[in-house]
Design an enzyme around this catalytic site. Sequence first.
Site, PDB file in Angstrom:
ATOM      1  N   GLU A 291      40.413  34.800  33.876  1.00  0.00           N
ATOM      2  CA  GLU A 291      39.432  34.886  35.689  1.00  0.00           C
ATOM      3  C   GLU A 291      37.925  34.810  34.686  1.00  0.00           C
ATOM      4  O   GLU A 291      36.666  35.444  35.294  1.00  0.00           O
ATOM      5  CB  GLU A 291      39.768  36.129  36.012  1.00  0.00           C
ATOM      6  N   HIS A 315      44.719  34.384  41.989  1.00  0.00           N
ATOM      7  CA  HIS A 315      44.986  35.405  42.045  1.00  0.00           C
ATOM      8  C   HIS A 315      43.867  35.507  40.787  1.00  0.00           C
ATOM      9  O   HIS A 315      42.931  36.242  40.522  1.00  0.00           O
ATOM     10  CB  HIS A 315      46.266  35.224  40.372  1.00  0.00           C
ATOM     11  N   GLU A 316      43.285  34.735  39.726  1.00  0.00           N
ATOM     12  CA  GLU A 316      41.857  34.071  39.269  1.00  0.00           C
ATOM     13  C   GLU A 316      41.381  34.337  40.358  1.00  0.00           C
ATOM     14  O   GLU A 316      39.939  35.073  40.090  1.00  0.00           O
ATOM     15  CB  GLU A 316      42.167  33.272  38.297  1.00  0.00           C
ATOM     16  N   HIS A 319      39.805  38.479  40.721  1.00  0.00           N
ATOM     17  CA  HIS A 319      39.582  38.536  39.918  1.00  0.00           C
ATOM     18  C   HIS A 319      37.899  38.689  40.518  1.00  0.00           C
ATOM     19  O   HIS A 319      37.439  39.844  39.277  1.00  0.00           O
ATOM     20  CB  HIS A 319      39.543  38.439  38.316  1.00  0.00           C
ATOM     21  N   GLU A 338      44.372  44.346  37.702  1.00  0.00           N
ATOM     22  CA  GLU A 338      45.892  43.714  37.996  1.00  0.00           C
ATOM     23  C   GLU A 338      46.619  43.761  38.607  1.00  0.00           C
ATOM     24  O   GLU A 338      47.013  42.432  40.066  1.00  0.00           O
ATOM     25  CB  GLU A 338      46.500  43.100  36.233  1.00  0.00           C
ATOM     26  N   ASP A 397      46.225  44.998  23.549  1.00  0.00           N
ATOM     27  CA  ASP A 397      47.344  43.857  24.115  1.00  0.00           C
ATOM     28  C   ASP A 397      48.941  44.480  24.934  1.00  0.00           C
ATOM     29  O   ASP A 397      49.441  43.528  25.427  1.00  0.00           O
ATOM     30  CB  ASP A 397      46.601  42.936  22.991  1.00  0.00           C
ATOM     31  N   TYR A 405      50.681  45.182  36.660  1.00  0.00           N
ATOM     32  CA  TYR A 405      50.740  43.703  37.392  1.00  0.00           C
ATOM     33  C   TYR A 405      51.813  44.309  39.016  1.00  0.00           C
ATOM     34  O   TYR A 405      51.546  44.283  40.325  1.00  0.00           O
ATOM     35  CB  TYR A 405      51.239  42.658  37.411  1.00  0.00           C
TER      36      TYR A 405
HETATM   37  N1  BES Z   1      43.676  38.409  33.188  1.00  0.00           N
HETATM   38  C1  BES Z   1      44.694  38.465  32.631  1.00  0.00           C
HETATM   39  C2  BES Z   1      44.751  37.602  32.102  1.00  0.00           C
HETATM   40  C3  BES Z   1      44.771  38.519  30.467  1.00  0.00           C
HETATM   41  C4  BES Z   1      45.655  39.893  30.763  1.00  0.00           C
HETATM   42  C5  BES Z   1      44.445  37.902  29.317  1.00  0.00           C
HETATM   43  C6  BES Z   1      45.800  40.654  29.520  1.00  0.00           C
HETATM   44  C7  BES Z   1      44.412  39.299  28.090  1.00  0.00           C
HETATM   45  C8  BES Z   1      44.888  40.443  28.363  1.00  0.00           C
HETATM   46  C9  BES Z   1      45.153  36.857  33.732  1.00  0.00           C
HETATM   47  O1  BES Z   1      44.248  37.234  35.096  1.00  0.00           O
HETATM   48  C10 BES Z   1      46.385  36.820  34.103  1.00  0.00           C
HETATM   49  O2  BES Z   1      46.872  38.122  35.023  1.00  0.00           O
HETATM   50  N2  BES Z   1      47.028  36.090  34.079  1.00  0.00           N
HETATM   51  C11 BES Z   1      48.579  35.980  34.234  1.00  0.00           C
HETATM   52  C12 BES Z   1      48.607  34.806  35.415  1.00  0.00           C
HETATM   53  C13 BES Z   1      48.638  36.253  37.708  1.00  0.00           C
HETATM   54  C14 BES Z   1      49.320  34.504  37.912  1.00  0.00           C
HETATM   55  C15 BES Z   1      49.507  36.911  37.047  1.00  0.00           C
HETATM   56  C16 BES Z   1      49.097  34.926  33.734  1.00  0.00           C
HETATM   57  O3  BES Z   1      48.603  34.315  32.747  1.00  0.00           O
HETATM   58  O4  BES Z   1      50.342  34.731  34.014  1.00  0.00           O
HETATM   59 ZN    ZN Z   2      45.116  38.875  36.198  1.00  0.00          ZN
END
Ligand code: BES
Ligand code: ZN
Length: 629
Positions: A291, A315-316, A319, A338, A397, A405
């Site tokens: 995002e 989703h993005e 954010h 999330e 991480d 989520y």
């Molecule tokens: N911000 C996240 C991606 C992220 C989380 C990067 C933690 C680094 C550390 C992004 O918004 C996200 O949640 N992406 C998901 C998609 C979503 C529809 C659940 C993904 O990448 O699958």
């Molecule tokens: Zn996210």
Amino acid sequence: MRPAHALSSVLAVIFLFACSTAEEQQESAPPEATYLMDPHSHARPNEAVITHLDLDIRVDMDNRRIEGVAAYKLQAPHADQVVFDTDGPEVTRVQDASGKDLEFTVGEETGFGRALTVRLPAGCDSVRIHYRTGAETAALQWLGPRQTAGGKSPFLYTQGQAILTRTWIPIQDSPGIRITYNARVQVPAGLMAVMSASNPRERSADGLYSFRMEQPIPAYLIALAVGDFTFQELGPRTGVYAEPVTLEKAAWEFADMERMLTEAEELYGPYRWERYDVIVLPPSFPYGGMENPRITFATPTIIAGDRSLTALIAHELAHSWSGNLVTNATWDDFWLNEGFTVYFEKRISERIFGEEYARMLDQLGYQDLLHTVEKIDAGVHPEDTRLKLSLAGRDPDEGTSEIAYEKGYAFLRVLEEKVGRAKFDAFLRRYFETFAFQSMTTERFLTYLDEQLLKPEGVVVDVQQWVYSPGLPKDLIIPAAEGFVLVDEQLVRLKNGTPAKQLNTKDWVTFQWIHFVRHLPKPLSPAMMKDLDAAFGFTATGNMEVLAAWLEQCVAYNYAPAKPRLKEFLTTVGRRKFLTPLYEGLMATPEGKETARVIYAEARPLYHAVAVKRIDEVLGWKGSDPVMF
Ligand code: BES
Ligand code: ZN
């Protein structure tokens, strides 16, 4: 990641209250402690905090290096030093605004990089850090032409979340510290560049680009992409960047973006970032989407040709409120980013794609949640099923599981159910407005929730259990989707011997196919898999979510005809969510293990560092492994 020692010296703190101006602070007593501790940053923002960045860099695509100056404005009324995070960049010189050299030291590796400490002469409120990136830059992925859709130009993109921005810019890298930024970025002539800022629509002739981000953002949202891509407008405030060969398909797929934006605003208040664009990255991008403010970075694997996977864009986009506007104070509060975003994403999706789509999305999320809880319970950190995490001493991480989520979402769903949608929406709207451009701790949110919603409505929810206990509370609402009942009926017929071709799958949509593939009878014989493949063409499908679910089955039952496709998938797609279960599945059998090793030896250099780190763990891959190029 090495254990974090010297944690006590790491007093990064989180900005919680609207701050007085620099002038006011100069005259008054030292500011009260307005930042809380962030266990993943060396910064000491209570002493000296950055407020603005002027970045001036050259991107050397041939030698895979970034070099330049990060100049900061500081708020440091009484400090004699300022501490930055750095993890990889080589700092060559630090100066004040007039060009006078400042003394600096680079500390020991702590497990989350090193402290860069700069001595501040009295009255000094800006520093210029000259640096170049080192050999290890986890945020950056440099791609050769062959890893792009066009195949002719190199590509670079950055991934800052959670604590990777410090690997390409020395910075105070805590989500509780916000800055505005300007950037001047020199790239090879002919290439385009975009950042999480105001962006160009056309290529510059000389490869020099200027960017402005006027809204204060945390370091993890600074982002850059460089490559051969062009822009197409979708609506007055929305557009898409993609490589020329992908642009048309992407624009068609994302045609609902402008409407998503207006629906989101109707739900939770004005969009505060002016434009909302998406850039489609090469398939090695390790996430579905990221995002970055004003420009979401997205995987091409959501381009299915039927718009069925674009909830990810919702989703993005969501954010832009939950995360970018009101930001988790530390990575322990990640669920505030999330969980809220999944809730918001589903509300947008419901408006754009209808109730049934949203309910199926719910169901799939619930399945993911059960699976994740089971997996975490069996692992070494069963406490990670709590919403509020304790990640001190670990790589943040590791906390980015489906818990934040889907359990986060489930908690908000319960709140919505208790007070009713209208009241919950009003509460959320006020929350985003009240805390815009601030960081939020779990505790502060709970206080606000209690005062603004639960008490006034006389509603009782076991908030403590939801937030601080592991596992799933009893009042969790189990979602139901009618579309999946139809699928379940066909699964029963299949199990009872009906040939695949005779199943009634008319008008099934992507989510129904995913549900179907996930729940195929166990075990699957090669004959049955062949029958399914002949009827539905799974191995050849262009829908990457369906394909990934199918390949998991192929791996589990060692279905030979899918092997070439599996290899092709694993050597082109770097999306970690897809890679992890496939490699885990392979590692479960002796033949699979060998396949995993052979494929990974080829694929590893094509993945982003965050995917490499995870898959190395899955395979028990050692740095000294002889197969490692
Ligand atoms: N911000 C996240 C991606 C992220 C989380 C990067 C933690 C680094 C550390 C992004 O918004 C996200 O949640 N992406 C998901 C998609 C979503 C529809 C659940 C993904 O990448 O699958
Ligand atoms: Zn996210």
